[in-house]
Design an enzyme around this catalytic site. Sequence first.
Site, PDB file in Angstrom:
ATOM      1  N   THR A  65      -0.121  -8.007   3.088  1.00 40.79           N
ATOM      2  CA  THR A  65      -0.581  -7.117   2.023  1.00 40.79           C
ATOM      3  C   THR A  65      -1.193  -5.820   2.549  1.00 40.79           C
ATOM      4  OG1 THR A  65      -2.817  -8.068   1.937  1.00 40.79           O
ATOM      5  CG2 THR A  65      -1.119  -9.131   0.583  1.00 40.79           C
ATOM      6  N   ASP A  66      -1.355  -4.893   1.623  1.00 42.15           N
ATOM      7  CA  ASP A  66      -2.101  -3.677   1.922  1.00 42.15           C
ATOM      8  C   ASP A  66      -3.577  -3.939   1.608  1.00 42.15           C
ATOM      9  OD1 ASP A  66      -2.378  -3.547  -0.853  1.00 42.15           O
ATOM     10  OD2 ASP A  66      -0.926  -1.922  -1.095  1.00 42.15           O
ATOM     11  N   GLY A  67      -4.401  -2.941   1.619  1.00 45.05           N
ATOM     12  CA  GLY A  67      -5.830  -3.116   1.407  1.00 45.05           C
ATOM     13  C   GLY A  67      -6.216  -3.621   0.030  1.00 45.05           C
ATOM     14  N   SER A  68      -5.312  -3.528  -0.930  1.00 48.13           N
ATOM     15  CA  SER A  68      -5.623  -3.964  -2.295  1.00 48.13           C
ATOM     16  C   SER A  68      -5.095  -5.354  -2.618  1.00 48.13           C
ATOM     17  CB  SER A  68      -5.072  -2.953  -3.307  1.00 48.13           C
ATOM     18  OG  SER A  68      -3.654  -2.946  -3.266  1.00 48.13           O
TER      19      SER A  68
END
Length: 153
Positions: free
Chosen positions: A24-27
């Site tokens: 995933t990305d930061g979110s």
Amino acid sequence: MADGATAGVDAGHLLPVRVYWEDTDGSGIVYHAGYLRFAERARTEFLRALGFDQSTLLNETGIAFAVRRMEIDFLSPARLDDLLEVATSVTDIGGASLSMRQRVERDGRALADMNVKLACMDRRGRPVRLPAAFRAGFAGTMSNQRAVGPRAR
């Protein structure tokens, strides 16, 4: 079948995949490149389920598969901890290539649709014809699903 893989609809293959932080990305949403990794794992396990272990294939025959072309339609995001399924089916068998359709789903809802063309290559990266045993194995898994996206029309 290996590693939790199950036979899929349309004589294809389904691979369950859990989304981890690394995907995933930061979110907490799966980064677009994560779908490429999910699809690669699913293709590898599909081949393994057909009896074609890729390392043995390369060591004993000198044959490998490489992605020549891939089209992806991102339809909806996958998120941290989601349990996904990657469906893989063969849509066409060429002289030295395979075309596949792959779909990433969550609870039966499509998140990404992919059309993939694989080239059959020797150790020098040159195209080679698919051996008869491969053709027979893949022919038994042909999907009646057509490729999706702009080039499918």
